[in-house]
Design an enzyme around this catalytic site. Structure first.
Site, PDB file in Angstrom:
ATOM      1  N   ARG A 121     -11.819 -47.754  70.956  1.00  0.00           N
ATOM      2  CA  ARG A 121     -11.004 -48.008  72.150  1.00  0.00           C
ATOM      3  C   ARG A 121      -9.604 -48.404  71.719  1.00  0.00           C
ATOM      4  NH1 ARG A 121     -13.027 -51.275  76.650  1.00  0.00           N
ATOM      5  NH2 ARG A 121     -13.122 -53.099  75.290  1.00  0.00           N
ATOM      6  N   LYS A 186     -22.586 -54.276  63.827  1.00  0.00           N
ATOM      7  CA  LYS A 186     -22.389 -53.104  64.682  1.00  0.00           C
ATOM      8  C   LYS A 186     -23.031 -51.866  64.056  1.00  0.00           C
ATOM      9  CE  LYS A 186     -18.546 -51.088  67.224  1.00  0.00           C
ATOM     10  NZ  LYS A 186     -17.219 -51.409  67.757  1.00  0.00           N
ATOM     11  N   ARG A 322     -15.673 -61.409  73.186  1.00  0.00           N
ATOM     12  CA  ARG A 322     -16.039 -61.988  71.884  1.00  0.00           C
ATOM     13  C   ARG A 322     -16.855 -63.261  72.118  1.00  0.00           C
ATOM     14  NH1 ARG A 322     -14.817 -57.708  70.590  1.00  0.00           N
ATOM     15  NH2 ARG A 322     -13.113 -56.979  69.309  1.00  0.00           N
TER      16      ARG A 322
HETATM   17  P1  ATP Z   1     -14.195 -54.108  72.034  1.00  0.00           P
HETATM   18  O1  ATP Z   1     -15.088 -55.263  72.283  1.00  0.00           O
HETATM   19  O2  ATP Z   1     -12.845 -54.296  72.604  1.00  0.00           O
HETATM   20  O3  ATP Z   1     -14.806 -52.794  72.376  1.00  0.00           O
HETATM   21  P2  ATP Z   1     -14.550 -53.343  69.242  1.00  0.00           P
HETATM   22  O4  ATP Z   1     -14.105 -54.045  68.005  1.00  0.00           O
HETATM   23  O5  ATP Z   1     -15.993 -53.151  69.451  1.00  0.00           O
HETATM   24  O6  ATP Z   1     -13.931 -54.144  70.452  1.00  0.00           O
HETATM   25  P3  ATP Z   1     -14.158 -50.469  69.521  1.00  0.00           P
HETATM   26  O7  ATP Z   1     -12.903 -49.802  69.931  1.00  0.00           O
HETATM   27  O8  ATP Z   1     -15.349 -50.375  70.402  1.00  0.00           O
HETATM   28  O9  ATP Z   1     -13.762 -51.983  69.275  1.00  0.00           O
HETATM   29  O10 ATP Z   1     -14.566 -49.950  68.084  1.00  0.00           O
HETATM   30  C1  ATP Z   1     -13.634 -49.867  67.033  1.00  0.00           C
HETATM   31  C2  ATP Z   1     -13.911 -50.970  66.038  1.00  0.00           C
HETATM   32  O11 ATP Z   1     -15.223 -50.816  65.496  1.00  0.00           O
HETATM   33  C3  ATP Z   1     -13.005 -50.906  64.814  1.00  0.00           C
HETATM   34  O12 ATP Z   1     -11.823 -51.616  65.054  1.00  0.00           O
HETATM   35  C4  ATP Z   1     -13.852 -51.545  63.716  1.00  0.00           C
HETATM   36  O13 ATP Z   1     -13.777 -52.951  63.782  1.00  0.00           O
HETATM   37  C5  ATP Z   1     -15.254 -51.175  64.124  1.00  0.00           C
HETATM   38  N1  ATP Z   1     -15.760 -49.984  63.385  1.00  0.00           N
HETATM   39  C6  ATP Z   1     -15.098 -48.880  62.975  1.00  0.00           C
HETATM   40  N2  ATP Z   1     -15.915 -48.014  62.385  1.00  0.00           N
HETATM   41  C7  ATP Z   1     -17.146 -48.575  62.396  1.00  0.00           C
HETATM   42  C8  ATP Z   1     -18.414 -48.180  61.933  1.00  0.00           C
HETATM   43  N3  ATP Z   1     -18.633 -47.015  61.317  1.00  0.00           N
HETATM   44  N4  ATP Z   1     -19.449 -49.036  62.116  1.00  0.00           N
HETATM   45  C9  ATP Z   1     -19.293 -50.214  62.740  1.00  0.00           C
HETATM   46  N5  ATP Z   1     -18.102 -50.647  63.200  1.00  0.00           N
HETATM   47  C10 ATP Z   1     -17.039 -49.848  63.034  1.00  0.00           C
END
Ligand code: ATP
Length: 325
Positions: A121, A186, A322
């Protein structure tokens, strides 16, 4: 990773030994270039064995994405999808959005073995390596307008959880709006992009990135705790089958969603909610922070947070959730 490194990886995917000379000949490059490419694989955490007189092989063979295997795993449903597997794409969402604008049909799927510029995002990056993850997008068309699609990303999370359960993932959960976490790390992320009018019809491109067998080195480079299916289940997943399961569950969920929206999935989504009743903070687009306690989600997918000034609702667009420290 550059193109030569990717081609070298492809050549070694079956886990058999290949000599540097033979690879150089097939790839039409010098042995030094092959050596550099192998070195780059190593630098990405992909383990290579070298044996004098036999050449190089991957520590573990790599099952690459194969359209015929996806087709078989989809069974009779295969006809309802149009699956295209690319060796390489900048972002499967970007490519499928363009195909959607050009009239691609609902059920079009674009998977990339190597996604070079995956997006999260708000311009954040999604990291993946060839053979190590599933990165794909699904196009779904709706008669309703884009306004109706509120809550779609949460419904997609439910479909993802159902598919993961079929692949022995236990103890995963969802973080609003749509991250899949396993033990606080994640495992998968989603990015949904829309086309169309408020009054309809509309189209959603649903992008999913799922870590399957990511080298530890790569996981460590991600700026938040991350995990892969291999760690979560204790076995290396067969990505073609996992992709098919995801598509089948998405089809089921999207069919219901197209008639009834998110409401029928709300209770199930809440059963996966990892932040329920936890102290949280919401980062607002203007930099402000709202503190409160997560209280689940509304029928339209909005996040409910109990604050000092009562219960507030947040829509997924621009806010980030968060855990409070
Ligand atoms: P939000 O809560 O705003 O969605 P988010 O950190 O989950 O925040 P996203 O845009 O959903 O953000 O996902 C991008 C983020 O995920 C990246 O900034 C990084 O921190 C994380 N990310 C990137 N690649 C991977 C991966 N392969 N596996 C797990 N996490 C990843």
């Amino acid at each position: 990773m550059n193109a030569l490194t990717f081609h070298t990886l492809r050549m070694l995917a079956d886990g058999e030994f290949r000599s540097g000379e033979a690879m150089a000949r097939v790839l039409g490059v010098s042995r030094a270039s092959v050596w550099n490419a192998l070195h780059a694989l190593d630098a990405h955490g992909i383990e290579i064995f070298k044996v004098r007189g036999r050449g190089y092989r991957l520590a573990e063979p790599l099952a690459l994405l194969a359209p015929e295997k996806i087709h078989t795993a989809l069974g009779p449903a295969a006809a309802r999808f149009a699956v295209d597997v690319l060796d390489r794409a900048d972002s499967t969402n970007t490519q499928l959005m363009a195909r959607a604008a050009a009239g691609a049909r609902s059920g079009s799927v674009l998977a990339a073995e190597w996604q070079t510029d995956g997006r999260g995002r708000r311009g954040r990056a999604w990291h993946a390596l060839p053979g190590a993850a599933l990165t794909f997008s699904l196009l779904w068309r709706f008669e309703q307008g884009a306004g109706f699609l509120a809550g779609l990303s949460l419904a997609v999370g439910v479909a993802t959880m159902r598919a993961l359960a079929q692949h022995q993932v236990k103890g995963a959960g969802l973080k609003w709006p749509n991250d899949v976490l396993w033990q606080g790390r994640k495992l998968a992320g989603m990015l949904i992009e829309m086309q169309g009018d408020m009054l309809g019809p509309s189209a959603a491109v649903i992008g999913i990135g799922l870590n399957c067998r990511m080298p530890a080195l790569m996981l460590d480079r991600i700026d938040q705790p991350a995990v892969d299916l291999t760690a979560a289940t204790g076995q290396v997943p067969e990505r073609n089958r996992v992709l098919a399961s995801l598509l089948l569950e998405l089809e089921r969920v999207l069919g219901v969603f197209a008639r009834e929206g998110f409401a029928p999935f709300r209770a199930e989504w809440q059963s996966y909610d990892v932040y329920r009743d936890k102290p949280v903070k919401i980062a607002l687009p203007d930099g402000g922070i709202v503190n409160g306690t997560a209280e689940g989600v509304a029928d339209n997918g909005a996040l409910l947070v109990a604050t000092k000034s009562g219960q507030l609702r947040f829509h997924s667009g621009e806010v980030s959730l968060r855990l409070a420290a």
